[in-house]
Design an enzyme around this catalytic site. Sequence first.
Site, PDB file in Angstrom:
ATOM      1  N   LYS A 119       5.237   3.294  -1.895  1.00 61.49           N
ATOM      2  CA  LYS A 119       4.268   2.669  -0.993  1.00 61.49           C
ATOM      3  C   LYS A 119       4.614   2.682   0.407  1.00 61.49           C
ATOM      4  O   LYS A 119       3.756   2.546   1.305  1.00 61.49           O
ATOM      5  CB  LYS A 119       4.295   1.071  -1.412  1.00 61.49           C
ATOM      6  CG  LYS A 119       3.913   0.718  -2.699  1.00 61.49           C
ATOM      7  CD  LYS A 119       4.114  -0.864  -3.142  1.00 61.49           C
ATOM      8  CE  LYS A 119       3.851  -1.340  -4.396  1.00 61.49           C
ATOM      9  NZ  LYS A 119       2.288  -1.037  -4.794  1.00 61.49           N
ATOM     10  N   LYS A 207      -3.612   7.310 -15.332  1.00 64.33           N
ATOM     11  CA  LYS A 207      -3.835   5.888 -16.207  1.00 64.33           C
ATOM     12  C   LYS A 207      -5.100   5.313 -15.369  1.00 64.33           C
ATOM     13  O   LYS A 207      -5.245   5.346 -14.201  1.00 64.33           O
ATOM     14  CB  LYS A 207      -2.627   4.790 -16.249  1.00 64.33           C
ATOM     15  CG  LYS A 207      -2.200   4.190 -14.744  1.00 64.33           C
ATOM     16  CD  LYS A 207      -1.210   3.220 -14.992  1.00 64.33           C
ATOM     17  CE  LYS A 207      -1.037   2.421 -13.680  1.00 64.33           C
ATOM     18  NZ  LYS A 207       0.305   1.587 -13.858  1.00 64.33           N
ATOM     19  N   LYS A 210      -7.427   0.075 -11.059  1.00 61.99           N
ATOM     20  CA  LYS A 210      -8.370  -0.736 -10.367  1.00 61.99           C
ATOM     21  C   LYS A 210      -8.400  -0.119  -9.112  1.00 61.99           C
ATOM     22  O   LYS A 210      -9.381  -0.438  -8.438  1.00 61.99           O
ATOM     23  CB  LYS A 210      -8.075  -2.182 -10.481  1.00 61.99           C
ATOM     24  CG  LYS A 210      -6.644  -2.745  -9.898  1.00 61.99           C
ATOM     25  CD  LYS A 210      -6.327  -4.187 -10.307  1.00 61.99           C
ATOM     26  CE  LYS A 210      -4.908  -4.523 -10.093  1.00 61.99           C
ATOM     27  NZ  LYS A 210      -4.734  -5.789 -10.600  1.00 61.99           N
TER      28      LYS A 210
END
Length: 340
Positions: A119, A207, A210
């Site tokens: 991140k 995968k 969202k």
Amino acid sequence: MTKNPTILTGIRANSELTLGNFLGALLPMVRLANEYSKKDCHVNIFSPDLHSIISEVDGSLHDNLYRTIKIYLAAGLELNDHIHFYRQSRIPAHSELCWILNCTATMGELNRMTQYKDKSEGKDSVNVGIFDYPVLMAADILLYDATYVPVGEDQFQHLELTRRLAERFNHKYGETFTMPAKPEDQIKFMKTDNGIRIRDLQNPEKKMSKSTPAENSKIMLSDAPTAARKKIMSAITDSVGKIQYDMFNQPGISNLLQIEALVNDAPLQEVISTWAGETHYGDLKQKVAESVATMLEAFQSKIANIQDQTITDLLEAGEAYANEIASTKLLTVQERVGLR
């Protein structure tokens, strides 16, 4: 398995859930909760709203949170006195224990967390919440002496940190925290050799997520059944020309077989056998598209019939329970370190 262990789980409510989130994480958790709550195990299903604000929230956090709990209920969660819903931010002990554990954790440990590295990569700075996320997660678990914490593989490193912090604290101050089970034992408890990973419809090497900007790559639980059907029909497959389950060489076709099994609650091997030897990918897509559309239509109808007041009542009851347990544990911790 220890006698009557506490089971803890939570899903961030930053945005809507995808079909992948539902089939891979939430639905298996509902089944575990139904099974073990009937064996007098406490199942804590908390809304990690403090974790949620470390990154952008799509829409209203309150609305997302309520919708997520409705999804649990619509998925077949059987409520009883051993299932507890609560909001993390409504239990002050989470934040206070996080601070105390911060004084046990080291900068080196947190710097090594893979999620923090991912991140923060390429950014001039990131907020401290992203860095400290694993310590708050440890507090979430240790406050309730949770033994089993069904999480994805990407959270195993955080779980190992939780175990180290508990061991370090217990060694210094005396037995205080229950040690959560090791990741390999968590996997056995979840009754799966490896997690279910529903793949991106346009890039099955990844995968379903969202956060992926391509709308056709993911099916949201709020998608209209007709829209979901079109997304399945446009899914990327391969040029092998044979329907078989081979996630390495044919991830797109394998993903469709997996979805077909899960939305129909059918054994994967049974679905694989049904399609063995078939060569028309379009027929498989048509069948999966119809299965997903039918599931979404029924599921969305269930959610629409769940009143907000039902969720409010569940949260108020769960938060009364959680505050009592967490406050008692926090007081013990405060006494051990000399704050009380």
